[in-house]
Design a protein around this motif. Sequence first.
Motif, PDB file in Angstrom:
ATOM      1  N   ALA A  61       8.183  -9.811 -10.212  1.00  0.00           N
ATOM      2  CA  ALA A  61       8.066  -8.977  -9.004  1.00  0.00           C
ATOM      3  C   ALA A  61       6.603  -8.619  -8.764  1.00  0.00           C
ATOM      4  N   ALA A  62       5.870  -8.293  -9.828  1.00  0.00           N
ATOM      5  CA  ALA A  62       4.447  -7.965  -9.684  1.00  0.00           C
ATOM      6  C   ALA A  62       3.666  -9.169  -9.163  1.00  0.00           C
ATOM      7  N   ALA A  63       3.979 -10.350  -9.674  1.00  0.00           N
ATOM      8  CA  ALA A  63       3.295 -11.570  -9.216  1.00  0.00           C
ATOM      9  C   ALA A  63       3.592 -11.830  -7.740  1.00  0.00           C
ATOM     10  N   LEU A  64       4.829 -11.649  -7.338  1.00  0.00           N
ATOM     11  CA  LEU A  64       5.198 -11.859  -5.934  1.00  0.00           C
ATOM     12  C   LEU A  64       4.481 -10.864  -5.024  1.00  0.00           C
ATOM     13  N   VAL A  65       4.477  -9.602  -5.418  1.00  0.00           N
ATOM     14  CA  VAL A  65       3.826  -8.574  -4.606  1.00  0.00           C
ATOM     15  C   VAL A  65       2.318  -8.837  -4.526  1.00  0.00           C
ATOM     16  N   GLN A  67       0.893 -11.758  -4.647  1.00  0.00           N
ATOM     17  CA  GLN A  67       0.773 -12.889  -3.723  1.00  0.00           C
ATOM     18  C   GLN A  67       0.915 -12.416  -2.270  1.00  0.00           C
ATOM     19  N   LEU A  68       1.882 -11.538  -2.017  1.00  0.00           N
ATOM     20  CA  LEU A  68       2.068 -11.006  -0.664  1.00  0.00           C
ATOM     21  C   LEU A  68       0.862 -10.168  -0.245  1.00  0.00           C
ATOM     22  N   ARG A  69       0.285  -9.436  -1.190  1.00  0.00           N
ATOM     23  CA  ARG A  69      -0.889  -8.612  -0.887  1.00  0.00           C
ATOM     24  C   ARG A  69      -2.080  -9.486  -0.490  1.00  0.00           C
ATOM     25  N   LYS A  70      -2.282 -10.578  -1.214  1.00  0.00           N
ATOM     26  CA  LYS A  70      -3.394 -11.482  -0.891  1.00  0.00           C
ATOM     27  C   LYS A  70      -3.216 -12.113   0.486  1.00  0.00           C
ATOM     28  N   ARG A  71      -1.985 -12.442   0.812  1.00  0.00           N
ATOM     29  CA  ARG A  71      -1.686 -13.027   2.114  1.00  0.00           C
ATOM     30  C   ARG A  71      -1.871 -12.000   3.230  1.00  0.00           C
ATOM     31  N   ALA A  72      -1.605 -10.738   2.946  1.00  0.00           N
ATOM     32  CA  ALA A  72      -1.678  -9.686   3.968  1.00  0.00           C
ATOM     33  C   ALA A  72      -3.113  -9.271   4.275  1.00  0.00           C
ATOM     34  N   ASP A  89      -0.904  -2.706   4.713  1.00  0.00           N
ATOM     35  CA  ASP A  89       0.066  -2.640   3.615  1.00  0.00           C
ATOM     36  C   ASP A  89      -0.549  -2.959   2.255  1.00  0.00           C
ATOM     37  N   VAL A  90      -1.802  -3.396   2.243  1.00  0.00           N
ATOM     38  CA  VAL A  90      -2.439  -3.864   1.009  1.00  0.00           C
ATOM     39  C   VAL A  90      -2.436  -2.790  -0.074  1.00  0.00           C
ATOM     40  N   ARG A  91      -2.783  -1.567   0.282  1.00  0.00           N
ATOM     41  CA  ARG A  91      -2.831  -0.489  -0.711  1.00  0.00           C
ATOM     42  C   ARG A  91      -1.456  -0.245  -1.341  1.00  0.00           C
ATOM     43  N   ASN A  92      -0.431  -0.204  -0.515  1.00  0.00           N
ATOM     44  CA  ASN A  92       0.932   0.006  -1.012  1.00  0.00           C
ATOM     45  C   ASN A  92       1.382  -1.169  -1.889  1.00  0.00           C
ATOM     46  N   LEU A  93       1.050  -2.384  -1.492  1.00  0.00           N
ATOM     47  CA  LEU A  93       1.423  -3.565  -2.285  1.00  0.00           C
ATOM     48  C   LEU A  93       0.708  -3.562  -3.633  1.00  0.00           C
TER      49      LEU A  93
END
Length: 191
Positions: A61-65, A67-72, A89-93
């Motif tokens: 889950a941490a790895a996915l989040v 990855q989503l943070r980098k994309r965002a 959303d980067v800070r929250n991710l």
Amino acid sequence: MGRTADAIAEGVAIATAATRLAVKNHILVGTIAQGGVFDTDRYLQDARESLLAMAKESEDAAALVTQLRKRARGRHSDPSGTHDYRDRDVRNLRRRARQSTGVATRLRAMAEDDEKMLALVEEARSAAWADVRHNLDRRLRVEGMRPDQDPDYDTMREARMQALRLVDLQALSSEQRARRKRESEAASESA
């Protein structure tokens, strides 16, 4: 405590409760359904495997989040859906990734701590025994009731007798036929 520490503590508590429930169910199946004997070492291993699986899940889950943070990062348009994250959303991710990593770290440490694992298995054993005791108590109250304690005894007697004839005696007969068949097959195989 801050939000991250609270979230980690809550995640660990949930994972511990889930592990306790899984081990309790393994104990019930292993000792009652399979006729085994309670073996602490076996259930210690079950508990460790369960905690480590949940730690892996948290790491994933941490790895996915992450990855989503980098994309965002750097995306400022309006999102098209719930999981379409943007720069805001980067800070929250990042916090969510820290929380998931923290949960995984604590679960792995817990899985290595023999005292904590023994306590967890003991709690699961106590919970399993409480389930068995509750079920026995409930069945003894219902099935062990004397006629003078049951106000509906006379009106329900015919239904109980019919259930005895149609269900219980039929099941007993079927069980005896199956036992004789197994014994016959075993005798023919050994001959």
